[in-house]
Design an enzyme around this catalytic site. Sequence first.
Site, short mmCIF file in Angstrom:
data_model
loop_
_atom_site.label_atom_id
_atom_site.label_comp_id
_atom_site.label_asym_id
_atom_site.label_seq_id
_atom_site.Cartn_x
_atom_site.Cartn_y
_atom_site.Cartn_z
N CYS A 97 30.35 -14.05 -28.11
CA CYS A 97 29.35 -14.10 -29.18
C CYS A 97 28.68 -12.75 -29.44
O CYS A 97 28.01 -12.58 -30.45
CB CYS A 97 28.28 -15.14 -28.87
SG CYS A 97 28.91 -16.81 -29.05
N1 COA Z 1 25.53 -37.31 -29.41
C1 COA Z 1 24.59 -38.06 -28.80
N2 COA Z 1 24.12 -37.81 -27.58
C2 COA Z 1 24.64 -36.76 -26.92
C3 COA Z 1 25.63 -35.94 -27.48
C4 COA Z 1 26.08 -36.25 -28.78
N3 COA Z 1 27.00 -35.51 -29.40
N4 COA Z 1 25.95 -34.96 -26.60
C5 COA Z 1 25.18 -35.17 -25.52
N5 COA Z 1 24.40 -36.26 -25.69
C6 COA Z 1 23.43 -36.83 -24.76
C7 COA Z 1 23.83 -36.56 -23.33
O1 COA Z 1 24.70 -37.56 -22.86
C8 COA Z 1 22.49 -36.58 -22.61
O2 COA Z 1 22.14 -37.93 -22.37
P1 COA Z 1 21.36 -38.34 -21.02
O3 COA Z 1 20.04 -37.60 -21.10
O4 COA Z 1 21.25 -39.80 -21.14
O5 COA Z 1 22.21 -37.85 -19.90
C9 COA Z 1 21.51 -36.05 -23.64
O6 COA Z 1 22.16 -36.19 -24.92
C10 COA Z 1 21.17 -34.59 -23.45
O7 COA Z 1 22.40 -33.84 -23.29
P2 COA Z 1 22.43 -32.30 -23.00
O8 COA Z 1 23.86 -31.85 -22.99
O9 COA Z 1 21.59 -32.00 -21.82
O10 COA Z 1 21.77 -31.77 -24.37
P3 COA Z 1 20.88 -30.52 -24.68
O11 COA Z 1 19.58 -31.00 -25.16
O12 COA Z 1 20.91 -29.50 -23.60
O13 COA Z 1 21.65 -29.90 -25.95
C11 COA Z 1 23.20 -28.14 -26.47
C12 COA Z 1 23.00 -29.51 -25.84
C13 COA Z 1 24.61 -27.69 -26.19
C14 COA Z 1 23.00 -28.25 -27.98
C15 COA Z 1 22.18 -27.15 -25.92
O14 COA Z 1 22.14 -27.21 -24.51
C16 COA Z 1 22.46 -25.71 -26.30
O15 COA Z 1 22.62 -25.38 -27.45
N6 COA Z 1 22.45 -24.82 -25.33
C17 COA Z 1 22.71 -23.40 -25.57
C18 COA Z 1 24.11 -23.27 -25.94
C19 COA Z 1 24.49 -21.90 -26.36
O16 COA Z 1 23.75 -21.11 -26.88
N7 COA Z 1 25.71 -21.62 -26.16
C20 COA Z 1 26.27 -20.42 -26.58
C21 COA Z 1 27.58 -20.76 -27.12
S1 COA Z 1 28.29 -19.34 -27.74
#
Ligand code: COA
Length: 372
Positions: A155
Amino acid sequence: MHPVISATGLFTPEDSISNEELVDSFNRYVEAFNRDNAAAIAAGDVEELSKSSVEFIEKASGIKSRYVIAKEPVLDIEHMAPRWRERSNDELSIMAEIGVKACRDALERAGREAKDVDAVLCAASNMQRPYPAMAVEIQQELGIEGFGFDLNVACSSATFGIQTAADYIRAGNAKSVLVVSPEITSGHLNWRDRDSHFIFGDVATAVLVEDRSIAPSGHWDILGTKLKTVFSNNIRNNFGFLNRAHPETAGNPDKLFVQEGRKVFKEVVPMVAGMIVEEAERLSIDPQSLRRLWLHQANSGMNRLIAQRVLGHEASDDESPTVLDTYGNTSSAGSIIAFHLNSEDLGDGDTGLICSFGAGYSAGAVFVRKSA
Ligand code: COA
């Protein structure tokens, strides 16, 4: 020798996928998978898949839509990946094609002819092939003499490319360098993975970095650049040319983008905010005086926190614009799209920051000041 950004260019694919369309397709896939594997799920041999949700995606990431080069095969639950005809070696390859469009946009805005450019750096998360370099194909298509090469820092590729271009100019090795980021991220995304299927989109950007002596009016002086990398497995993609050395794992999901999103969030926010503040101080810039932050577009929550730590207050949309809602995460192109679409209104002397962060971990900061 003083490097500036003379202009930027953008290519946006025609097709986009809304969260509603994406989730509809994903949930149909989940239903089909659970139905087809009902016996194995009941026996406890296969894990039942859970559905995705539009509300979760928007709340967790800020993404509402993303552009893709091939919409239909991504939404087709039998495929769920981009697909197009393989081009012959005599045809322009797809990454070069979209890269060239972004470059032409930047050249036109700068009033620069391609023949007056000295070098092309293709800076992107994924290259279509190892060689010949994408940059050399783009260089050839544009009719540029000189040289080109590819660089990949995930990125942060574009900001690393800008510093590299700026260094060529500072050293007197070039006067005009194109940094092009064709990001076909739909190819590295696992569209069947609930945790990440909503993240990425396709785009291409170009940044024309030049010596001030030849730059058009209305350019952006590059006040300083800073790069940082710290090894982490929390964002990883194991796809590569050595996959056939271990064919038994060739189809594993880790051969596409995988991440520990929460850890990324927790670890990258302080790393990036700290780097920005430190570098601003080194350049004698009060971080709180920055007129605008063009941040990497991965997650709106991360950007909110980083902007707050840098500016000392909750940033307005004007101070830290987002393109994440319409473009999704476009890897290294994100901060450049934000800059491209939200910089024309700034005036002489306004100072801002282009900043990327992502896998590696990697982070890049480019401090710029508008010169009317
Ligand atoms: N739809 C519905 N629920 C979902 C889901 C989806 N697509 N994906 C995950 N969930 C659920 C999970 O099962 C989890 O449920 P639980 O609490 O019952 O276990 C809950 O949502 C939270 O999941 P989590 O993965 O911890 O979500 P989050 O709030 O951390 O968000 C991201 C996920 C990826 C959006 C976030 O962590 C993020 O953007 N992080 C930074 C990523 C980044 O910058 N990456 C760089 C890439 S270049």
